[in-house]
Design a protein around this motif. Structure first.
Motif, PDB file in Angstrom:
ATOM      1  N   SER A  56       0.828  -1.204   0.000  1.00 18.70           N
ATOM      2  CA  SER A  56       0.000   0.000   0.000  1.00 18.70           C
ATOM      3  C   SER A  56       0.864   1.255   0.000  1.00 18.70           C
ATOM      4  N   GLU A  57       0.345   2.291  -0.617  1.00 24.23           N
ATOM      5  CA  GLU A  57       1.079   3.556  -0.699  1.00 24.23           C
ATOM      6  C   GLU A  57       0.678   4.473   0.439  1.00 24.23           C
ATOM      7  N   LYS A  58       1.667   5.110   1.045  1.00 27.47           N
ATOM      8  CA  LYS A  58       1.424   6.070   2.121  1.00 27.47           C
ATOM      9  C   LYS A  58       2.020   7.410   1.717  1.00 27.47           C
ATOM     10  N   ARG A  59       1.479   8.464   2.290  1.00 28.44           N
ATOM     11  CA  ARG A  59       1.993   9.791   1.976  1.00 28.44           C
ATOM     12  C   ARG A  59       1.925  10.697   3.192  1.00 28.44           C
ATOM     13  N   VAL A  60       2.760  11.709   3.187  1.00 21.72           N
ATOM     14  CA  VAL A  60       2.835  12.664   4.294  1.00 21.72           C
ATOM     15  C   VAL A  60       1.634  13.599   4.264  1.00 21.72           C
ATOM     16  N   ASP A  61       0.978  13.759   5.407  1.00 18.73           N
ATOM     17  CA  ASP A  61      -0.122  14.726   5.520  1.00 18.73           C
ATOM     18  C   ASP A  61       0.407  16.117   5.838  1.00 18.73           C
ATOM     19  N   LYS A  62       1.451  16.152   6.638  1.00 19.25           N
ATOM     20  CA  LYS A  62       2.045  17.415   7.059  1.00 19.25           C
ATOM     21  C   LYS A  62       3.552  17.238   7.183  1.00 19.25           C
ATOM     22  N   VAL A  63       4.308  18.129   6.582  1.00 16.11           N
ATOM     23  CA  VAL A  63       5.768  18.037   6.643  1.00 16.11           C
ATOM     24  C   VAL A  63       6.240  18.404   8.050  1.00 16.11           C
ATOM     25  N   GLU A  64       6.853  17.443   8.729  1.00 21.16           N
ATOM     26  CA  GLU A  64       7.322  17.666  10.093  1.00 21.16           C
ATOM     27  C   GLU A  64       8.827  17.458  10.236  1.00 21.16           C
ATOM     28  N   LYS A  65       9.456  16.861   9.240  1.00 21.91           N
ATOM     29  CA  LYS A  65      10.902  16.651   9.269  1.00 21.91           C
ATOM     30  C   LYS A  65      11.416  16.619   7.839  1.00 21.91           C
ATOM     31  N   ARG A  66      12.734  16.643   7.696  1.00 22.07           N
ATOM     32  CA  ARG A  66      13.314  16.755   6.367  1.00 22.07           C
ATOM     33  C   ARG A  66      13.044  15.522   5.500  1.00 22.07           C
ATOM     34  N   LEU A  67      12.971  14.359   6.122  1.00 15.55           N
ATOM     35  CA  LEU A  67      12.654  13.154   5.351  1.00 15.55           C
ATOM     36  C   LEU A  67      11.314  13.300   4.646  1.00 15.55           C
ATOM     37  N   ASP A  68      10.371  14.002   5.262  1.00 17.78           N
ATOM     38  CA  ASP A  68       9.065  14.231   4.638  1.00 17.78           C
ATOM     39  C   ASP A  68       9.195  15.005   3.330  1.00 17.78           C
ATOM     40  N   GLU A  69      10.188  15.853   3.241  1.00 19.34           N
ATOM     41  CA  GLU A  69      10.394  16.635   2.025  1.00 19.34           C
ATOM     42  C   GLU A  69      10.952  15.777   0.889  1.00 19.34           C
TER      43      GLU A  69
END
Length: 229
Positions: A56-69
């Motif tokens: 399953s694919e997951k995605r960031v809802d809110k950028v909270e750290k650099r990995l999220d970018e």
């Protein structure tokens, strides 16, 4: 993790079936070799289901750290945490300095991963002179972000269709104490690449998870003994 659990559960069942084929065990209600073969088949079927289960694919809802970018969408991931009795600055320094030989089971597991082959120095054959982070960067990884003493991110294109990244995040957790997490994310850009990588990921996941945990423990040892004789 669910897929990997199915794979290894199936392989264990299949291995037990092989034993029953060699010698049936009546007290376990396996009275014939044909029953043992059936158990082998069930185990292999379960392992096959684990290998082929959709990721399953997951995605960031809110950028909270650099990995999220860098990896806002992914299909494969693992995350581990540890509490360390040391300030963030010392912990972050330890993350950057830990060597492969400080990580329990690292050499054994990477030797298995490379099939016992002798290869140039890399994250699969790290020496005892340089930190594992430095070895990784010299052998194909890219230092994506270094926000001391908060977060370190490295990444690598595993294939033209697959990109992976790993981070360490250090969070203050009281006076001279820190909470440390490491997260790995992998994004496959096509269904075919996703299916192929799923087989690889579910095979190596137990060893990978053990290395990550031992890596964090090595960071803790180095951070809490810094400056001690």
């Amino acid at each position: 993790m669910f897929g990997s659990t199915l794979v290894y559960s199936g392989l264990v069942i299949a291995a037990a079936g092989v034993i029953f084929v060699i010698k049936p065990v009546e007290r376990l209600h396996v009275t014939s070799r044909s029953q043992g073969l059936a158990i082998v088949g069930m185990g292999l079927l379960l392992a096959g289901i684990g290998f082929m289960a959709p990721a399953s694919e997951k995605r960031v809802d809110k950028v909270e750290k650099r990995l999220d970018e860098f990896v806002p969408v992914w299909q494969f991931s693992e995350r581990h945490t540890i509490e360390i009795d040391a300030p963030p600055e010392r912990v972050f320094d330890a993350i950057k300095r830990v060597r492969g030989d400080e990580i329990s089971f690292f050499r054994t597991l990477t030797w298995i991963r490379r099939g016992g082959r002798s290869v140039p120095e890399s994250i699969l054959n790290a020496g005892s002179r340089e930190s594992l982070i430095d070895v990784a960067v010299k052998s194909g990884f890219v230092r994506l972000a270094e926000d001391a003493p908060r977060e370190l991110v490295i990444g690598i294109p595993l294939t033209p269709q697959v990109f992976g990244a790993l981070d360490f995040v250090v969070t203050p957790a009281g006076l001279n104490s820190s909470s440390v997490s490491t997260e790995t994310r992998v994004f496959a850009s096509s269904p075919a690449a996703r299916r192929k990588f799923a087989i690889y990921w579910r095979t190596i996941y137990p060893g990978s998870a053990l290395i990550r945990r031992m890596w964090l423990r090595a960071v803790r040892r180095r951070a809490t003994t810094a400056g001690k004789p």
